[in-house]
Design an enzyme around this catalytic site. Structure first.
Site, PDB file in Angstrom:
ATOM      1  N   ARG A  85       0.852  -1.193   0.000  1.00 10.41           N
ATOM      2  CA  ARG A  85       0.000   0.000   0.000  1.00 10.41           C
ATOM      3  C   ARG A  85       0.890   1.246   0.000  1.00 10.41           C
ATOM      4  NH1 ARG A  85      -2.470   2.956   4.698  1.00 10.41           N
ATOM      5  NH2 ARG A  85      -4.582   3.659   4.195  1.00 10.41           N
ATOM      6  N   GLU A 176      -8.734   7.670   5.872  1.00  8.51           N
ATOM      7  CA  GLU A 176      -9.360   7.814   7.190  1.00  8.51           C
ATOM      8  C   GLU A 176     -10.304   9.023   7.233  1.00  8.51           C
ATOM      9  OE1 GLU A 176      -6.551   5.374  10.227  1.00  8.51           O
ATOM     10  OE2 GLU A 176      -6.128   7.508  10.077  1.00  8.51           O
ATOM     11  N   GLU A 282      -5.346  -0.689   7.656  1.00  7.86           N
ATOM     12  CA  GLU A 282      -4.250  -0.315   8.553  1.00  7.86           C
ATOM     13  C   GLU A 282      -4.434  -1.000   9.893  1.00  7.86           C
ATOM     14  OE1 GLU A 282      -3.517   3.825   9.208  1.00  7.86           O
ATOM     15  OE2 GLU A 282      -4.049   4.406   7.170  1.00  7.86           O
TER      16      GLU A 282
END
Length: 349
Positions: A85, A176, A282
């Site tokens: 990523r 996020e 994550e």
């Protein structure tokens, strides 16, 4: 990346030099995880390595469990990692994580056989739950101009990758985005419609680049079902288009089992409520507690694999290669530059 991780940058770090020997507070020997839980071949066991080229440029070296210096990506691959990523910033002042840097890392990953996720922050630096700043070049734009900027930037980066024979498997439209992105215009609590429109601009660009790429909407605190329902109810009501629900999870060494259980409940609820697969984009835990971290990662992989209907797509560790770097202590390498036993969790099959 979560706000609490950004705050860690302010901490003073130890004086241990790059690549020099150091000790971990848990001295458990490196082991091989021979467990088999029936992971499908499509299950993503990933690592975010956005800092890698910057670390290498400052002289950092990486060593396998036997102490032999190797390419960090090879070390990760030998620990079971099959996907990488990479975050993208629009115009970072130091150049790291800009389009050229992301391309360099993506070429390396592609040549080593990794699957690739691209994480668009739509900022010149960190974007996370506590801040979603506009890139300097986009300041002053209204929502319509921001939609165009998101589309053009997303398509430009993906076209550049594809011109180099790299097609990401997944793309995050925002990082996020617990309260949207590109504040204030795209703040979800202020205008969910605007945030949904920005998601759609990014999604349209991704599909224009390559319709096979899966678009992820990613928010943190994967244990918080009420947060996820608020966000994805709002996006659904405003016609947002995406393919995957992404989550972050950063428990402590004492509450990880409870949060993992809550996260599994949330993942199954997301699948049944919205008909979308889920992914843990994550995770992280204190590098100084590697046996606990291994147990956490193993449990998280097992739980994601158990999501109803095979709709748990994978688990990514955030910056595992970090050691003695910018005060960040949630990596999975020790101070000698070797992977801790935590990384053996990714050898699950």
């Amino acid at each position: 990346m979560q706000s609490m991780k950004c705050l860690l940058f302010l901490l003073l770090i130890a004086t241990t030099g790059c690549g020099k020997s150091g000790s971990n507070t848990d001295t458990t020997a490196q082991t091989t995880n021979t467990a088999t839980i029936g992971l499908p071949s499509t299950f993503a066991k990933g690592a975010d390595v956005g800092w890698l080229t910057q670390m290498e440029a400052t002289g950092y070296k990486f060593y396998n469990s036997s102490g032999v210096q190797q390419d960090c990506l090879q070390i990760l691959k030998d620990k079971g990692i099959n996907a990488i990523r990479l975050r993208v910033w629009v115009n970072p002042t130091d150049g790291w994580c800009n389009k050229a840097d992301v391309l360099a890392k993506a070429i390396r990953a592609k040549n080593m056989g990794f699957r690739i996720m691209i994480d668009f922050h739509y900022a010149d630096s960190w974007a996370d739950p506590g801040k979603q700043p506009k890139p300097a070049a986009w300041v002053g734009q209204d929502i319509n101009a921001l939609k165009t900027s998101v589309y053009n930037h997303t398509l430009d980066v993906l076209n550049t990758l594809q011109a180099n024979n790299i097609t990401p498997e997944w793309v995050q439209v925002g990082n996020e985005t617990n309260d949207g992105m590109l504040w204030e215009e795209g703040r979800a609590s202020k205008s969910m419609a605007n945030f949904a429109a920005l998601i759609n601009s990014g999604c349209s660009a991704v599909k224009a680049a390559n319709s096979s790429i899966k678009v992820i909407v990613h928010i943190s605190n994967g244990f918080d079902n009420s947060l996820f329902r608020w966000m994805f109810d709002g996006l659904k009501a405003n016609g947002a288009n995406y393919d995957v629900i992404g989550m972050s999870l950063y428990p402590s060494t004492t509450n990880w089992a409870d949060l993992d259980n809550q996260c599994l409940v949330n993942m199954n609820d997301m699948v049944s409520r919205y008909g979308k697969p889920v992914m843990i984009c994550e995770i992280g835990m204190d590098y100084a507690s590697p046996t606990t971290s291994k147990a956490f990662i193993t449990d998280m992989i097992t739980k994601v694999n158990s999501v109803s209907g095979g709709n748990g797509l994978g688990v990514f560790y955030w910056e595992p290669e970090c050691y003695n770097w910018q005060g960040y202590n949630l990596g999975a390498f020790d101070l000698s530059g070797k992977p801790t036993v935590a990384m053996d969790a990714f050898l699950l099959k």
